[in-house]
Design a protein around this motif. Structure first.
Motif, mmCIF file in Angstrom:
data_model
loop_
_atom_site.group_PDB
_atom_site.id
_atom_site.type_symbol
_atom_site.label_atom_id
_atom_site.label_comp_id
_atom_site.label_asym_id
_atom_site.label_seq_id
_atom_site.Cartn_x
_atom_site.Cartn_y
_atom_site.Cartn_z
ATOM 1 N N GLU A 99 -6.114 2.563 -5.189
ATOM 2 C CA GLU A 99 -7.079 3.387 -3.923
ATOM 3 C C GLU A 99 -8.320 3.900 -4.672
ATOM 4 O OE1 GLU A 99 -7.091 6.967 -0.603
ATOM 5 O OE2 GLU A 99 -5.434 6.656 -2.070
ATOM 6 N N ASN A 152 -6.376 6.506 10.787
ATOM 7 C CA ASN A 152 -7.456 5.887 9.991
ATOM 8 C C ASN A 152 -7.011 4.349 9.661
ATOM 9 O OD1 ASN A 152 -8.970 8.067 9.849
ATOM 10 N ND2 ASN A 152 -8.694 8.454 7.892
ATOM 11 N N GLU A 153 -8.047 3.315 9.763
ATOM 12 C CA GLU A 153 -7.710 1.861 9.382
ATOM 13 C C GLU A 153 -8.137 1.922 7.906
ATOM 14 O OE1 GLU A 153 -8.160 -2.410 11.596
ATOM 15 O OE2 GLU A 153 -9.727 -0.757 11.878
ATOM 16 N N TYR A 154 -7.312 1.422 7.162
ATOM 17 C CA TYR A 154 -7.631 1.258 5.780
ATOM 18 C C TYR A 154 -8.144 -0.076 5.393
ATOM 19 C CZ TYR A 154 -2.985 -1.403 4.791
ATOM 20 O OH TYR A 154 -2.056 -2.057 4.466
ATOM 21 N N GLU A 181 0.547 11.887 4.618
ATOM 22 C CA GLU A 181 -0.264 10.774 4.738
ATOM 23 C C GLU A 181 0.566 9.442 4.428
ATOM 24 O OE1 GLU A 181 -3.802 10.782 2.352
ATOM 25 O OE2 GLU A 181 -4.400 12.612 2.691
ATOM 26 N N THR A 197 -9.281 -3.383 2.476
ATOM 27 C CA THR A 197 -8.760 -3.830 1.241
ATOM 28 C C THR A 197 -9.927 -4.797 0.761
ATOM 29 O OG1 THR A 197 -7.633 -5.610 2.267
ATOM 30 C CG2 THR A 197 -6.398 -3.469 1.477
ATOM 31 N N ARG A 248 -3.343 3.946 8.931
ATOM 32 C CA ARG A 248 -2.604 5.021 8.204
ATOM 33 C C ARG A 248 -2.638 6.159 8.989
ATOM 34 N NH1 ARG A 248 -2.210 6.907 2.667
ATOM 35 N NH2 ARG A 248 -4.056 7.872 2.719
ATOM 36 N N ILE A 265 0.814 -0.977 -0.122
ATOM 37 C CA ILE A 265 0.119 0.176 0.111
ATOM 38 C C ILE A 265 0.819 1.170 0.003
ATOM 39 C CG2 ILE A 265 -1.778 1.420 1.222
ATOM 40 C CD1 ILE A 265 -3.004 -0.955 -0.088
ATOM 41 N N TRP A 314 -8.185 -0.456 -2.447
ATOM 42 C CA TRP A 314 -8.245 -0.103 -0.940
ATOM 43 C C TRP A 314 -9.057 1.040 -0.808
ATOM 44 C CZ3 TRP A 314 -5.508 3.818 1.391
ATOM 45 C CH2 TRP A 314 -4.479 4.379 0.742
ATOM 46 N N LEU A 315 -9.297 1.525 0.580
ATOM 47 C CA LEU A 315 -9.965 2.824 0.700
ATOM 48 C C LEU A 315 -9.906 2.938 2.249
ATOM 49 C CD1 LEU A 315 -12.735 1.395 1.812
ATOM 50 C CD2 LEU A 315 -13.568 1.673 -0.614
ATOM 51 N N GLU A 316 -10.360 4.300 2.552
ATOM 52 C CA GLU A 316 -10.635 4.279 3.961
ATOM 53 C C GLU A 316 -11.984 4.639 4.317
ATOM 54 O OE1 GLU A 316 -7.690 7.254 5.352
ATOM 55 O OE2 GLU A 316 -6.092 5.937 4.901
ATOM 56 N N VAL A 327 1.406 4.956 5.681
ATOM 57 C CA VAL A 327 0.892 3.641 6.373
ATOM 58 C C VAL A 327 2.147 3.838 7.638
ATOM 59 C CG1 VAL A 327 0.975 1.343 6.479
ATOM 60 C CG2 VAL A 327 0.056 2.684 4.332
#
Length: 248
Positions: free
Chosen positions: A183, A93-95, A69, A97, A242, A5, A219-221, A71
């Motif tokens: 992303e 934030n937790e990402y 920003e 997948t 992240r 990531i 992946w996203l948040e 990881v």
């Protein structure tokens, strides 16, 4: 997954129109906007970083608020260096997948259709809905349209929803894919059209197009509990942490 990531984030920022490398960092600058959510930096994963590197990074922002920003596991000592330089945490934030195996298709609600914006008018109309949904109402300008075309021309995906009578209802997109990872962001639905499943349909539509193009991981948040539930229904699962951190 953390390393993949972070590598993808670094590679994506390098594609920005005015990207700048500063020691172990890349600044994904875009002179077409002052948004700190577009103009930010990230470290090269695993790089050795010093206090002097952080000072040079602040200078490289050339008057813009320095913002990063990344990881967290890919630069474990960086947070302290940033604190020492006067940075403050915006968010942790937790990402999540998703893979082709975990993706769950979502139905498009009755009365709506998904489409890929192609004309300037369509792109501007969808961005306008996104802006309003995120609390920053305003029309899309030429720089916004050019930015979206820049991403689409390099393999990014942009999917929108409209009513069957042609009113824009929502949309979302991706960054430029890198190394089989991409992303997803900007998932938005207009206030008048919420609560019908559009966000899930848009998200699944974007992920599906990515996977059809050969992307291995999307992946996203999540911006809150509601969006978290939407993304879980689509097949996204928590995968790592992240950090958003800035100096204003």
């Amino acid at each position: 997954m953390d390393l993949r990531i972070q590598r993808a984030v670094y590679a994506n920022l390098c594609t920005r129109p005015n990207a700048v490398e500063s020691g172990p960092f890349v600044l994904g600058l875009d002179h077409g906007t002052d948004s700190p959510h577009i103009n930010y930096a990230t470290p090269a994963p695993g790089a050795e970083i010093t206090a002097a590197d952080v000072a040079d990074l602040v200078t490289a922002f050339a008057g813009r608020p320095p913002r990063l920003e990344y990881v967290t596991s890919c630069a474990p000592g960086l947070e302290k260096l940033l604190f020492d330089a006067g940075f403050a945490v915006e968010a942790r934030n937790e990402y999540l997948t998703c893979t082709p195996a975990s993706l769950v298709a979502q139905p498009v609600p009755v009365g709506f259709e998904l489409f890929v914006p192609e004309t300037d008018g369509e792109i501007a109309g969808v961005i306008g809905v996104q802006n309003e949904a995120f609390g920053s109402p305003g029309d899309a300008g030429p720089a916004d349209i050019d930015r979206q075309r820049h991403v689409s021309q390099r393999g990014g995906v942009f999917v929108a929803a409209r009513t069957t009578d042609g009113r824009y209802a929502g949309g979302g997109g991706t960054v430029v894919p890198s190394d089989g990872i991409c992303e997803i962001g900007g998932i938005a639905v207009g206030v008048a059209h919420r609560g019908r499943g559009l966000a899930g349909a848009i998200t699944a539509g974007i992920a599906g197009r990515l996977f059809e193009a050969g992307i291995e991981v999307a992946w996203l948040e999540a911006g809150g509990d509601d969006s978290w539930r939407v993304y879980e229904r689509v097949g996204f699962r928590p995968a790592g942490q992240r950090l958003y951190i800035a100096k204003y």
